[in-house]
Design an enzyme around this catalytic site. Structure first.
Site: not given
Ligand code: BGC
Length: 748
Positions: A293
């Protein structure tokens, strides 16, 4: 990136504004490049282009041709939209992530877009994508074909825009009903969530887009998500949240799994050997790559050796640092090769080498049609006293529509699961409180269904005025909402902004009060006995109002059922008070969203998921608690009866009959209770099917029982075990309404 002025500016803003500003700036910066082509020029290359070879063979051939630096370049990103446009390479399409391919080998760019309920950030580039109902709604359909349609549409629209990978596929279980991201997930049961997400991702990958499952694992609350340490037993994990991932993975062959921000039993999820190497890669047989993530990588050798393959969205640990770790032997070359292999393998497996993106104008009409059909199949009828619904337009002279901006729109979930509203926010930003409302007007849609009636709107901000309008109308429809989004949990399951008082006042003024809920998950309903009908519409997407009007007036017979339990009160939850992070120490910055602070924040706290595998209905069943509405519950305008159960360890057969006067579709649910020796004296969902039935029609239904879903996880043997003894099987239309009961024995 914390030192960059753009980043600093962005971090002071709420996420939607940050994304919009960043994306706008990016659009200006990259417009000339986009005008030419989003893809690098490609040279036909190498023996790996032989399509008769397997994805693994082809990936190995590429690996042989790459230098160390080239391999490492595939294992990290180099910037992201929230880091400021100046951090992004020109070819990047400008969504959440970009990793440059290597044109001379034909290695495609990884163009990643957040796309949980549709492709995000389209509007700032002048593109179109369809805002679908949330995935919790999709799960409410219990309809595998609908899940396929959902995934297929998102995959097609990603491809239309030139993307090669989704960041959707949320499969964390609704363990904490106040979690702000429940609307992006698929409910509280691993078999339902895993099956639906698996079907969705399989269909998405058929569009030559790499699928993703997230957030692995136990990311069941947003509070303190970057530094909370979840304490939970292995058996509990394997039979709940991890089982959801396992089923989704087996059903889809998803090319990627995103590890989450939190720690699990002492190790960050993205450097957790048990989660990544042992469970995911070894036990589930996952052959794709683990992507962190955004900002969830915390080490180089530890993370790489524990199973993380790709760092996002920058190169703090998997750039130069990884090269050094390989050169010093801390990370074996074989492991480095395996990391690159996994990424290339997923690219080959979905056909990215053979079918590079072909950008084109999306089929808007198809998108809207799917959005409306999905909403129709996912709005749950929770209460319908005295046949209040469907409304007969010819008998109604006046309708009061009250609350929730129902004159102009329907609510969207927030954060990276939010799709830009077509035509812009239905509510001016200045008064929207940061919420996005899709331009699908319940008022207009209801007027269209009842052209002879006077349909008036009251905003619901003045309870007396709303009650007066309700009193003067034949029917009152009150819209209520619970906004939720990434980065924050709701503090309470009660509706915010005195909406409970609004409903009570309207119900006191009009005995024909219908409540329509727009929420990301369960809410409490202190007014339930006072109203005549209730519909849970979730966040119903860009055609939500039209679908809702179809249900209100009976053009559509509701068939959806709850994928989560609705508690009577928070006192009944496993944790009546949410396990929040401790208050910040004086002067300490606590990030709501990831940004530079994740790198320096060292505070940790534990939460103990001591309810273990008793997630959702299993908790209520085991503790003998009566929910407000149970898992699997939902009404129809017709009725169904069940008969003739035959059960064996391999399958169940039974008859379902439509005993009413309207055509409908019934979701039949099969639950099993294991032998006493299993130590789990409560039922679990083991099979389900949606069955279309004409009035009076009866169908015989046969469903296979998967031995995996009947098994327990034996920690000592580190494996699944089908316990010998007597199993009870119950079948019916909700977890608390199971008229058929049978038994079978195994292992004697
Ligand atoms: C989120 C993810 C997301 C990523 C990219 C993160 O803060 O938890 O679900 O895909 O950001 O935007």
């Amino acid at each position: 990136m914390a030192t960059m002025p753009m980043t600093k500016l962005l971090e002071t803003l709420p996420r939607p504004s940050r994304l919009t500003i960043a994306a706008l700036a990016l659009a200006l910066a990259v417009a000339p490049a986009l005008a030419q082509s989003a893809q690098p020029p490609r040279k036909p290359a190498g023996p790996w282009m032989n399509k008769t070879l397997s994805p693994d063979q082809r990936a190995d051939l590429v690996i042989k041709a790459l230098t160390l630096d080239e391999k490492i370049s595939l294992l990290h990103a180099n910037g992201w939209e929230m880091g400021g446009p100046e951090t992004l390479p020109l070819r990047a399409l400008g969504n959440a992530g970009f990793i440059a391919g290597i044109p001379r080998f034909g290695i495609p760019d990884l163009q990643m877009a957040d796309a949980t309920v549709g492709v995000t950030h389209s509007s700032v580039f002048g593109r179109y994508s369809t805002p679908l109902p949330s995935t919790i709604a999709e799960a409410s359909s219990w309809d595998v074909d609908l899940a396929r349609e959902y995934g297929s549409l998102i995959g097609r629209e990603l491809r239309d825009q030139g993307y090669t990978m989704t960041l959707g596929g949320g499969v964390d279980l609704t363990r904490e009903p106040r979690n702000g991201r429940n609307f992006e997930y698929h409910g509280e049961d691993p078999v339902l969530a895993g099956t639906m997400t698996g079907a969705e991702m399989k269909a998405l990958q058929e569009q030559h887009i790499i699928g993703d499952l997230k957030h692995y694992a136990m990311n069941d609350q947003e509070s303190g998500r970057s530094f909370v340490n979840v304490k939970v037993g292995k058996r509990a994990m394997r039979e709940s949240d991890l089982l959801g991932f396992e089923i989704a993975l087996k059903g889809s062959g998803a090319g990627a799994v995103m590890c989450s921000y939190n720690l699990v039993n002492g190790d960050y999820a993205c450097e957790n050997d048990y989660l990544l190497n042992q469970a995911l890669k070894k036990d589930f047989g996952f052959q794709g790559f683990v992507i962190s993530d955004w900002g969830a990588t915390h080490s180089t050798a530890k993370a790489a050796n524990a199973g993380l393959d790709l760092e996002m969205p920058e190169a703090d640990y998997f750039g130069e640092a990884l090269k050094k770790a390989v050169e010093s032997g801390e990370v074996p070359v074989s492991r480095l090769d395996n990391m690159a292999h996994r990424i290339l393998r997923s690219e080959f497996a979905v056909g990215l080498f053979d079918n590079p993106p072909d950008r084109r104008v999306p089929d808007v009409f198809h998108g809207l049609e799917v959005a409306e059909r999905v909403a129709e199949q996912t709005i749950v009828l929770l209460k319908n006293a005295n046949g209040q619904l469907p409304l007969a337009a010819s008998n109604i002279h006046s309708i009061a529509i009250i609350g929730s901006h129902a004159d102009v729109g329907v609510l969207s979930g927030g954060g990276s699961g939010q799709v830009d509203p077509i035509g812009g926010n239905a509510i001016p930003w200045a008064v929207s409180n940061g919420q996005v409302w899709h331009r699908s007007s319940p008022l207009k849609a209801i007027r269209a269904k009842a052209p002879g009636a006077k349909v008036a709107y009251d905003p619901g901000t003045d309870t007396n005025a709303a009650a007066a309008l309700a009193k003067a109308s034949d029917v009152a429809i009150v819209f209520v909402n619970q906004p939720t989004g990434e980065g924050d949990d709701v503090r309470s399951l009660s509706l915010p902004d005195q909406q409970d008082a609004l409903v009570s006042a309207v119900a006191a003024a009009n005995p024909h009060t219908i409540v329509v809920i727009e929420s990301g998950g369960a809410i409490t309903m202190p007014w339930i006995d006072k109203v005549s009908a209730v519909l849970e519409a979730w966040y119903p997407g860009t055609r939500g109002a039209e679908a809702l009007a179809g249900i209100l007036f009976g053009d559509v017979n509701p068939s959806a059922k709850l994928p989560v339990t609705f508690a009577k009160s928070e006192a009944d939850l496993p944790h009546p008070v949410e396990m929040l992070q401790p208050p910040p120490r004086q002067g300490e910055e606590v990030p709501m969203f990831p940004g530079a602070p994740w790198k320096v924040n060292t505070r940790r706290f534990d939460i103990e998921y001591d309810e273990g595998l008793l997630v959702g209905y299993k908790w209520y069943d085991a503790k003998n608690k009566q929910p407000l509405f149970p898992f699997g519950y939902g009404l129809s305008y017709t009725t169904y009866s069940y008969s003739g159960l035959k059960a064996s360890s391999a399958q169940v057969t039974f008859d379902v009959k439509n005993t009413g006067k309207r055509a409908g579709a019934e979701i039949a649910e099969v639950y099993a209770t294991l032998p006493l020796a299993a130590g789990e004296p409560f039922q679990r969902l083991v099979a389900f099917k949606k069955i279309a039935l004409e009035p009076g029609e009866s169908k015989s239904v046969t469903l296979d029982l998967n031995p995996h879903y009947l098994s327990i996880f034996n920690e000592d043997k580190n494996g699944w075990e089908l316990v010998a003894g007597e199993y009870t099987v119950e079948v019916g239309g909700s977890s608390r309404d199971l008229p058929l009961r049978g038994t079978f024995r195994t292992g004697d």
